[in-house]
Design a protein around this motif. Structure first.
Motif, PDB file in Angstrom:
ATOM      1  N   GLN A  53      11.373   2.339  -0.601  1.00 41.85           N
ATOM      2  CA  GLN A  53      10.536   2.076   0.197  1.00 41.85           C
ATOM      3  C   GLN A  53       9.168   0.844   0.662  1.00 41.85           C
ATOM      4  O   GLN A  53       8.639   1.261   0.728  1.00 41.85           O
ATOM      5  CB  GLN A  53       9.359   2.942   0.882  1.00 41.85           C
ATOM      6  CG  GLN A  53      10.234   4.977   1.016  1.00 41.85           C
ATOM      7  CD  GLN A  53      10.743   4.796   2.593  1.00 41.85           C
ATOM      8  OE1 GLN A  53      10.057   4.447   3.518  1.00 41.85           O
ATOM      9  NE2 GLN A  53      12.600   4.586   2.264  1.00 41.85           N
ATOM     10  N   GLU A  88      -8.089   8.861   4.599  1.00 42.50           N
ATOM     11  CA  GLU A  88      -6.921   9.779   4.829  1.00 42.50           C
ATOM     12  C   GLU A  88      -7.826  10.543   3.410  1.00 42.50           C
ATOM     13  O   GLU A  88      -7.091  11.832   3.524  1.00 42.50           O
ATOM     14  CB  GLU A  88      -6.121   9.177   3.002  1.00 42.50           C
ATOM     15  CG  GLU A  88      -4.899   8.667   4.331  1.00 42.50           C
ATOM     16  CD  GLU A  88      -4.424   9.164   4.410  1.00 42.50           C
ATOM     17  OE1 GLU A  88      -3.959  10.419   4.764  1.00 42.50           O
ATOM     18  OE2 GLU A  88      -3.012   8.949   5.743  1.00 42.50           O
ATOM     19  N   TYR A 147       1.604  10.598  -3.265  1.00 41.12           N
ATOM     20  CA  TYR A 147       2.620  11.556  -2.453  1.00 41.12           C
ATOM     21  C   TYR A 147       1.327  12.658  -2.503  1.00 41.12           C
ATOM     22  O   TYR A 147       1.826  13.623  -1.466  1.00 41.12           O
ATOM     23  CB  TYR A 147       3.967  10.929  -2.754  1.00 41.12           C
ATOM     24  CG  TYR A 147       4.945  10.659  -2.815  1.00 41.12           C
ATOM     25  CD1 TYR A 147       4.853  10.406  -1.082  1.00 41.12           C
ATOM     26  CD2 TYR A 147       5.369   9.515  -2.945  1.00 41.12           C
ATOM     27  CE1 TYR A 147       5.749   9.654  -0.632  1.00 41.12           C
ATOM     28  CE2 TYR A 147       6.911   9.004  -2.429  1.00 41.12           C
ATOM     29  CZ  TYR A 147       6.501   8.467  -1.165  1.00 41.12           C
ATOM     30  OH  TYR A 147       7.341   7.738  -0.837  1.00 41.12           O
ATOM     31  N   LEU A 178      -0.295  12.002   1.482  1.00 35.52           N
ATOM     32  CA  LEU A 178       0.136  10.812   1.539  1.00 35.52           C
ATOM     33  C   LEU A 178       1.658  10.108   2.128  1.00 35.52           C
ATOM     34  O   LEU A 178       2.519  10.604   1.084  1.00 35.52           O
ATOM     35  CB  LEU A 178      -0.732   9.152   1.234  1.00 35.52           C
ATOM     36  CG  LEU A 178      -1.828   8.991   1.501  1.00 35.52           C
ATOM     37  CD1 LEU A 178      -2.918  10.711   0.557  1.00 35.52           C
ATOM     38  CD2 LEU A 178      -2.950   8.016   0.636  1.00 35.52           C
ATOM     39  N   SER A 179       2.103   9.260   3.427  1.00 34.39           N
ATOM     40  CA  SER A 179       3.297   9.103   3.007  1.00 34.39           C
ATOM     41  C   SER A 179       3.850   7.768   2.663  1.00 34.39           C
ATOM     42  O   SER A 179       2.913   6.759   2.411  1.00 34.39           O
ATOM     43  CB  SER A 179       3.459   8.920   4.792  1.00 34.39           C
ATOM     44  OG  SER A 179       2.886   7.367   5.137  1.00 34.39           O
ATOM     45  N   SER A 180       4.771   7.201   2.906  1.00 32.95           N
ATOM     46  CA  SER A 180       5.436   6.294   2.158  1.00 32.95           C
ATOM     47  C   SER A 180       4.450   4.492   2.246  1.00 32.95           C
ATOM     48  O   SER A 180       4.436   4.159   2.120  1.00 32.95           O
ATOM     49  CB  SER A 180       6.893   6.144   1.573  1.00 32.95           C
ATOM     50  OG  SER A 180       7.462   6.548   3.199  1.00 32.95           O
ATOM     51  N   ARG A 181       4.627   4.794   3.836  1.00 32.40           N
ATOM     52  CA  ARG A 181       4.190   3.911   4.760  1.00 32.40           C
ATOM     53  C   ARG A 181       2.224   4.065   4.181  1.00 32.40           C
ATOM     54  O   ARG A 181       2.473   2.222   4.212  1.00 32.40           O
ATOM     55  CB  ARG A 181       4.475   4.108   6.017  1.00 32.40           C
ATOM     56  CG  ARG A 181       3.353   3.328   6.860  1.00 32.40           C
ATOM     57  CD  ARG A 181       3.691   3.642   8.640  1.00 32.40           C
ATOM     58  NE  ARG A 181       4.569   2.417   8.940  1.00 32.40           N
ATOM     59  CZ  ARG A 181       5.251   2.919   9.918  1.00 32.40           C
ATOM     60  NH1 ARG A 181       4.948   3.417  11.082  1.00 32.40           N
ATOM     61  NH2 ARG A 181       6.241   1.717  10.623  1.00 32.40           N
ATOM     62  N   THR A 182       1.811   4.498   4.347  1.00 32.36           N
ATOM     63  CA  THR A 182       0.533   4.490   4.130  1.00 32.36           C
ATOM     64  C   THR A 182       0.087   3.971   2.680  1.00 32.36           C
ATOM     65  O   THR A 182      -0.504   3.462   2.585  1.00 32.36           O
ATOM     66  CB  THR A 182       0.006   5.833   4.626  1.00 32.36           C
ATOM     67  OG1 THR A 182      -0.058   6.562   5.807  1.00 32.36           O
ATOM     68  CG2 THR A 182      -1.278   6.055   4.464  1.00 32.36           C
TER      69      THR A 182
END
Length: 129
Positions: free
Chosen positions: A23, A85, A53, A57-61
């Motif tokens: 990622q 967020e 996480y 939160l997403s990996s992109r964020t």
């Protein structure tokens, strides 16, 4: 440090560390034998990634926010993302608080004889005898 040591130190699986690398959240060097080798600060980064996480939160964020957190670089975009967020988490906390309060009400009602709830102790299973 090698991948197994980092995983053990941070309480994550080796697979999780590989995923973080896929990622773009974590980087490693390679030994002459091709094994992943991480610098000492990688442990702090993994702990931060896990914390973010766990906050949903997403990996992109997370990838977008890491420079803001680690390098102390703030942009209007990162501030907006952090604010969004925070609001998402705040709404989630409010929702969970409401659910907890409702469960408290249901528990109180189930223990109050005025509501006509009958308490039945757990039955022993045939398998547990």
């Amino acid at each position: 440090m090698r991948i197994g040591e980092l995983a053990s130190r941070c309480g994550v699986s080796v697979r999780a560390l590989r995923y973080y690398e896929e990622q773009g959240l974590l980087t490693s060097l390679r030994s002459p034998a091709g094994q992943r080798v991480y610098p000492e600060p990688a442990a702090d980064r993994v702990r931060l990634i896990r914390l973010l996480y766990s906050a949903g939160l997403s990996s992109r964020t997370i990838l977008e926010l890491l420079p803001c957190v680690e390098d102390r670089v703030t942009t209007p975009e990162s501030l907006a993302l952090l604010g969004a967020e925070r609001e998402r988490i705040h709404a989630q906390i409010a929702e969970l608080t409401a659910v907890r309060d409702r469960l408290d009400e249901v528990i109180a009602m189930s223990l109050d004889p005025a509501y006509g709830c009958e308490y039945r102790p757990a039955q022993t299973s045939v398998l547990s005898r």
